[in-house]
Design an enzyme around this catalytic site. Sequence first.
Site, PDB file in Angstrom:
ATOM      1  N   CYS A  63       0.763  -1.305  -0.117  1.00 42.39           N
ATOM      2  CA  CYS A  63      -0.250  -0.157   0.122  1.00 42.39           C
ATOM      3  C   CYS A  63       1.199   1.412  -0.606  1.00 42.39           C
ATOM      4  O   CYS A  63       0.052   2.149  -0.494  1.00 42.39           O
ATOM      5  CB  CYS A  63      -1.048   0.617   1.363  1.00 42.39           C
ATOM      6  SG  CYS A  63      -1.941  -1.135   1.602  1.00 42.39           S
ATOM      7  N   ASN A 111     -10.254  -0.440  -1.558  1.00 41.32           N
ATOM      8  CA  ASN A 111      -8.810  -0.501  -1.243  1.00 41.32           C
ATOM      9  C   ASN A 111      -8.367  -1.227  -2.724  1.00 41.32           C
ATOM     10  O   ASN A 111      -7.749  -2.846  -2.991  1.00 41.32           O
ATOM     11  CB  ASN A 111      -8.384  -1.458   0.114  1.00 41.32           C
ATOM     12  CG  ASN A 111      -6.403  -1.100  -0.030  1.00 41.32           C
ATOM     13  OD1 ASN A 111      -5.942  -0.247  -1.062  1.00 41.32           O
ATOM     14  ND2 ASN A 111      -6.122  -1.692   1.706  1.00 41.32           N
ATOM     15  N   HIS A 133      -3.518   7.263   1.171  1.00 36.31           N
ATOM     16  CA  HIS A 133      -4.058   5.346   0.931  1.00 36.31           C
ATOM     17  C   HIS A 133      -5.521   4.895   1.208  1.00 36.31           C
ATOM     18  O   HIS A 133      -6.091   6.193   2.636  1.00 36.31           O
ATOM     19  CB  HIS A 133      -2.982   4.886   1.299  1.00 36.31           C
ATOM     20  CG  HIS A 133      -2.962   3.480   1.660  1.00 36.31           C
ATOM     21  ND1 HIS A 133      -3.662   2.576   0.154  1.00 36.31           N
ATOM     22  CD2 HIS A 133      -3.789   2.094   1.940  1.00 36.31           C
ATOM     23  CE1 HIS A 133      -4.031   1.071   0.098  1.00 36.31           C
ATOM     24  NE2 HIS A 133      -4.069   0.883   1.433  1.00 36.31           N
TER      25      HIS A 133
HETATM   26  O1  UT7 Z   1      -4.063  -1.088   3.084  1.00 35.79           O
HETATM   27  C1  UT7 Z   1      -3.850  -0.865   4.556  1.00 35.79           C
HETATM   28  C2  UT7 Z   1      -3.765  -2.704   5.351  1.00 35.79           C
HETATM   29  N1  UT7 Z   1      -5.092  -2.647   5.764  1.00 35.79           N
HETATM   30  C3  UT7 Z   1      -5.897  -2.365   6.700  1.00 35.79           C
HETATM   31  O2  UT7 Z   1      -5.077  -1.233   6.574  1.00 35.79           O
HETATM   32  C4  UT7 Z   1      -6.789  -2.913   7.328  1.00 35.79           C
HETATM   33  C5  UT7 Z   1      -6.695  -2.809   8.563  1.00 35.79           C
HETATM   34  N2  UT7 Z   1      -8.352  -3.010   9.537  1.00 35.79           N
HETATM   35  C6  UT7 Z   1      -9.453  -2.445   8.916  1.00 35.79           C
HETATM   36  O3  UT7 Z   1      -9.859  -1.718   8.687  1.00 35.79           O
HETATM   37  C7  UT7 Z   1     -10.052  -3.362   9.913  1.00 35.79           C
HETATM   38  O4  UT7 Z   1      -9.088  -4.309  11.528  1.00 35.79           O
HETATM   39  C8  UT7 Z   1     -11.244  -4.277   9.787  1.00 35.79           C
HETATM   40  C9  UT7 Z   1     -12.045  -3.684   8.384  1.00 35.79           C
HETATM   41  C10 UT7 Z   1     -10.145  -5.518   8.848  1.00 35.79           C
HETATM   42  C11 UT7 Z   1     -11.822  -5.313  10.956  1.00 35.79           C
HETATM   43  O5  UT7 Z   1     -13.066  -4.137  11.576  1.00 35.79           O
HETATM   44  P1  UT7 Z   1     -12.476  -3.968  12.744  1.00 35.79           P
HETATM   45  O6  UT7 Z   1     -13.667  -3.467  13.441  1.00 35.79           O
HETATM   46  O7  UT7 Z   1     -11.545  -4.728  13.379  1.00 35.79           O
HETATM   47  O8  UT7 Z   1     -13.476  -5.814  13.479  1.00 35.79           O
HETATM   48  P2  UT7 Z   1     -13.242  -6.782  13.585  1.00 35.79           P
HETATM   49  O9  UT7 Z   1     -11.763  -7.365  12.869  1.00 35.79           O
HETATM   50  O10 UT7 Z   1     -13.153  -6.993  15.162  1.00 35.79           O
HETATM   51  O11 UT7 Z   1     -15.021  -8.012  13.312  1.00 35.79           O
HETATM   52  C12 UT7 Z   1     -14.679  -7.477  14.473  1.00 35.79           C
HETATM   53  C13 UT7 Z   1     -16.867  -9.086  14.044  1.00 35.79           C
HETATM   54  C14 UT7 Z   1     -15.832  -9.983  14.423  1.00 35.79           C
HETATM   55  O12 UT7 Z   1     -16.946 -11.419  14.499  1.00 35.79           O
HETATM   56  P3  UT7 Z   1     -16.946 -11.730  16.469  1.00 35.79           P
HETATM   57  O13 UT7 Z   1     -15.853 -12.126  16.683  1.00 35.79           O
HETATM   58  O14 UT7 Z   1     -17.238  -9.684  17.132  1.00 35.79           O
HETATM   59  O15 UT7 Z   1     -18.198 -12.063  16.617  1.00 35.79           O
HETATM   60  C15 UT7 Z   1     -15.091 -10.244  12.744  1.00 35.79           C
HETATM   61  O16 UT7 Z   1     -15.138 -11.915  12.552  1.00 35.79           O
HETATM   62  O17 UT7 Z   1     -16.833  -8.213  12.597  1.00 35.79           O
HETATM   63  C16 UT7 Z   1     -16.976 -10.017  12.334  1.00 35.79           C
HETATM   64  N3  UT7 Z   1     -16.257  -9.938  10.382  1.00 35.79           N
HETATM   65  C17 UT7 Z   1     -17.003  -9.418  10.265  1.00 35.79           C
HETATM   66  N4  UT7 Z   1     -18.382  -9.618   9.594  1.00 35.79           N
HETATM   67  C18 UT7 Z   1     -19.083  -9.573   8.353  1.00 35.79           C
HETATM   68  C19 UT7 Z   1     -14.918  -9.717   9.974  1.00 35.79           C
HETATM   69  N5  UT7 Z   1     -15.113  -9.756   9.079  1.00 35.79           N
HETATM   70  C20 UT7 Z   1     -16.396  -9.720   8.328  1.00 35.79           C
HETATM   71  C21 UT7 Z   1     -17.249  -9.521   7.522  1.00 35.79           C
HETATM   72  N6  UT7 Z   1     -18.688  -9.209   7.140  1.00 35.79           N
HETATM   73  N7  UT7 Z   1     -16.579  -9.294   6.114  1.00 35.79           N
END
Ligand code: UT7
Length: 352
Positions: A129, A309, A279
């Site tokens: 990225c 992204n 980004h």
């Molecule tokens: O380009 C540079 C690289 N990338 C980034 O910078 C991305 C950085 N990270 C993020 O943007 C965020 O951490 C994510 C968007 C990937 C995830 O968001 P979050 O608010 O941190 O969610 P989480 O990982 O804490 O997940 C919350 C819940 C989980 O369920 P439980 O354990 O609470 O039951 C996940 O399993 O959301 C669930 N979950 C989803 N649910 C529906 C994770 N992905 C999904 C999904 N759809 N696509």
Amino acid sequence: MIRTTILGLGSYVPERIVTNDEIPFLNDQHERCDEQQTETNDAWIRTRTGIEQRHYVDNDKDVRTSDLGVEAAKAALADAGLEAKDIDCIILGTLSPDIHFPGTAVFVQSKLGIDGERGCACYDIRQQCSGFVYGLEMADAFIRTGKYEKILLIGAEVHSHSLDYSTRGRDVMVLFGDGAGAMILGKEESDDERSGVIYTSAGADGSGAMNLYLKVFDIGKRPYVWYDANDREQNEIKYPQMNGKRVFLQAVRNMVVSTNEALAKTGLTWDDIDWFVPHQANLRINEAVAEYAEIPRDKCLNSIMWYGNTTAATVPLTIDHWRREGKVKKGDLICSTVFGAGFTWGTAIFRL
Ligand code: UT7
């Protein structure tokens, strides 16, 4: 004094649009099915990331990262009023190369019809990225030292072919889209320190490397690529793995520090700068960066809503998007800050 100037800008995204509503119905070939394949939904994706849709290449055609790069390059060349033969160096950033080696820049060179015995230098950079800002720093150094005079800088990605479309991969899969952006950089004689490329910085922290990675090629394996289609655990190596929370926090922290440092070192303020183009990994990351770095909201440009992204392509794609919308204009002063796998980061300030 030789300074680097931006001669042209262009971008390209494939025609196919995949909405958040369609995403759960894609199979592992990203073909639309009647049955839901993945547990995810529009509300989750929209609120956690800001993404509404992304563009994918068709999976029935042999479209590679270099093809997207070539389209963006042609648009940038046209914008600069130049032809491909005028280019004396290509720098290409991608995490989705056409093949493992050779790098993708040579395929772009060939597809632009400027290959051959006296073909120009071709560099591939692997800073994910952060690739575009890393590439801009490199191009700026090459031009200022007189090494090259007209550089084609490309960020291009085809993510759609290597995402895990099952529920297991949903955290990463929903984020990414295909696309490319390009800039043509040239030289100008000027003592105006506020013209062209004004500032670049690049940093990295290798201790974060295994928070976002793809091990499909692993030198520790014999042979390097080993894969048993029937073994679900081994399947994981095909897909990117991410510690989302750690990446999120590091992204905000490093982007704020990098942006503030750029302003401190150049003496510029947000009154001088027209646009902040970060980004595009997550709208929430960019909103947090804007808040902590006290960047006026009306100066922040995002495009993640429409493209997801696109990794190395996000910066030129976002600038070009808003230029087409009539917001960004030639001569505007832009500050771009990036963060990605590695961890890597960087900031560039330049006049378009
Ligand atoms: O380009 C540079 C690289 N990338 C980034 O910078 C991305 C950085 N990270 C993020 O943007 C965020 O951490 C994510 C968007 C990937 C995830 O968001 P979050 O608010 O941190 O969610 P989480 O990982 O804490 O997940 C919350 C819940 C989980 O369920 P439980 O354990 O609470 O039951 C996940 O399993 O959301 C669930 N979950 C989803 N649910 C529906 C994770 N992905 C999904 C999904 N759809 N696509």
